[in-house]
Scaffold this active site. Structure first.
Site, PDB file in Angstrom:
ATOM      1  N   GLY A  55      45.848  54.078  44.462  1.00 27.52           N
ATOM      2  CA  GLY A  55      46.887  54.549  43.539  1.00 27.52           C
ATOM      3  C   GLY A  55      46.494  54.666  42.080  1.00 27.52           C
ATOM      4  N   GLU A 110      45.945  48.661  37.577  1.00 32.32           N
ATOM      5  CA  GLU A 110      46.804  48.888  38.751  1.00 32.32           C
ATOM      6  C   GLU A 110      47.703  50.091  38.530  1.00 32.32           C
ATOM      7  OE1 GLU A 110      47.959  47.379  41.850  1.00 32.32           O
ATOM      8  OE2 GLU A 110      48.501  45.347  41.245  1.00 32.32           O
ATOM      9  N   ASP A 111      48.122  50.734  39.608  1.00 27.93           N
ATOM     10  CA  ASP A 111      49.085  51.832  39.505  1.00 27.93           C
ATOM     11  C   ASP A 111      50.495  51.310  39.266  1.00 27.93           C
ATOM     12  OD1 ASP A 111      49.188  50.660  42.028  1.00 27.93           O
ATOM     13  OD2 ASP A 111      49.249  52.549  43.141  1.00 27.93           O
ATOM     14  N   ASP A 114      54.950  46.048  42.180  1.00 28.43           N
ATOM     15  CA  ASP A 114      56.255  46.039  42.851  1.00 28.43           C
ATOM     16  C   ASP A 114      56.634  44.577  43.105  1.00 28.43           C
ATOM     17  OD1 ASP A 114      58.425  47.295  44.316  1.00 28.43           O
ATOM     18  OD2 ASP A 114      57.390  46.754  46.143  1.00 28.43           O
ATOM     19  N   LYS A 142      58.061  47.089  38.234  1.00 30.71           N
ATOM     20  CA  LYS A 142      59.463  47.014  38.666  1.00 30.71           C
ATOM     21  C   LYS A 142      59.993  45.610  38.354  1.00 30.71           C
ATOM     22  CE  LYS A 142      58.911  50.302  42.532  1.00 30.71           C
ATOM     23  NZ  LYS A 142      58.838  50.441  44.006  1.00 30.71           N
ATOM     24  N   PHE A 163      61.543  53.848  45.136  1.00 32.26           N
ATOM     25  CA  PHE A 163      60.211  54.271  45.564  1.00 32.26           C
ATOM     26  C   PHE A 163      59.814  55.519  44.785  1.00 32.26           C
ATOM     27  CE2 PHE A 163      56.943  56.091  48.241  1.00 32.26           C
ATOM     28  CZ  PHE A 163      56.185  54.968  48.502  1.00 32.26           C
ATOM     29  N   VAL A 164      58.665  55.462  44.138  1.00 33.76           N
ATOM     30  CA  VAL A 164      58.250  56.584  43.288  1.00 33.76           C
ATOM     31  C   VAL A 164      56.903  57.149  43.743  1.00 33.76           C
ATOM     32  CG1 VAL A 164      59.533  55.828  41.245  1.00 33.76           C
ATOM     33  CG2 VAL A 164      57.195  55.008  41.596  1.00 33.76           C
ATOM     34  N   ASP A 170      51.606  57.617  46.158  1.00 33.66           N
ATOM     35  CA  ASP A 170      51.838  58.497  47.309  1.00 33.66           C
ATOM     36  C   ASP A 170      53.026  58.069  48.149  1.00 33.66           C
ATOM     37  OD1 ASP A 170      50.403  56.107  48.232  1.00 33.66           O
ATOM     38  OD2 ASP A 170      50.411  57.128  50.177  1.00 33.66           O
ATOM     39  N   ARG A 176      50.192  62.504  45.468  1.00 31.16           N
ATOM     40  CA  ARG A 176      49.390  61.769  44.473  1.00 31.16           C
ATOM     41  C   ARG A 176      49.060  62.627  43.255  1.00 31.16           C
ATOM     42  NH1 ARG A 176      47.610  56.877  46.611  1.00 31.16           N
ATOM     43  NH2 ARG A 176      47.125  56.858  48.823  1.00 31.16           N
TER      44      ARG A 176
END
Ligand code: IMP
Length: 190
Positions: A55, A110-111, A114, A142, A163-164, A170, A176
């Protein structure tokens, strides 16, 4: 603003539209700001920047182009989601770092954070190798879900618990490449 992108058949939430929550312009502006801050903090140092695959590949690529310091890169690949939209609760190491980070300044990129489970795993893995310093950057966070156990030094954007996709993130491996961040617009459910 809706993006007009409809999730195809065979994917979770198929038929539902994606909703733009962070525009491509704001994405780039924020990445530039984080790049400036990192450059300032690491003047005269050569950090190893570790991207978390898959990600974080776009965030990492854009971020390093805003650095005006020397740096090295490496990658680690972990998985906690599989092909699902909810964390499995366990983290698997799919590819470890190859650099020797002992005594080095390390920045993990990090992407999205969560639950924070991946972050905890990454912190443990990095600390095993005794880096000289360890900091974390995540593009998205988040706050309603994440456990605040690990300090994050740079957060691109706080987002709601949705959820994004886009900018490296993805849904079952698609989306992506979208340049902004898009959420599944469940209000649009018929
Ligand atoms: P955590 O371990 O629960 O913090 O989850 C971290 C990983 O789950 C991220 O690196 C992503 O790969 C994935 N993930 C979490 N939330 C999302 C999301 O909203 N969209 C896409 N992937 C996500």
């Amino acid at each position: 603003m809706d993006s007009g992108i409809i999730i195809p058949e065979g994917y979770p939430f198929s038929g539902i539209e994606l909703e733009e929550i962070i525009s491509p312009y704001l994405v780039q502006k924020r990445v530039e700001e984080i790049g400036e801050e990192i450059s300032e903090l690491y003047q005269d140092k050569v950090p190893i920047i570790i991207g978390v695959l898959n990600g974080a590949f776009l965030f990492m690529a854009d971020l390093v182009r805003h650095l005006h310091i020397q740096f090295e890169v490496d990658f680690i690949k972990i998985d906690s989601y599989g092909n699902n939209t909810k964390s499995s609760g366990t983290v698997r190491l799919l590819k470890d770092i190859s650099a020797d980070i002992t005594g080095r300044h390390v920045i993990v990129v990090e992407d999205i954070v969560d639950t924070g489970l991946s972050l905890k795993f990454l912190k443990r893995r990095m600390e095993e190798a005794s880096p000289k310093s360890l900091r974390f950057a995540t593009f998205l966070y988040k706050p309603d879900v994440a456990s605040p156990e690990v300090k994050i030094d740079w957060v691109g954007f706080n987002i709601d618990d949705r959820f994004v996709v886009g900018y490296g993130l993805d849904l079952k491996q698609i989306y992506r490449g979208l340049p902004g961040i898009y959420a599944i617009n469940e209000d649009a459910k018929k």
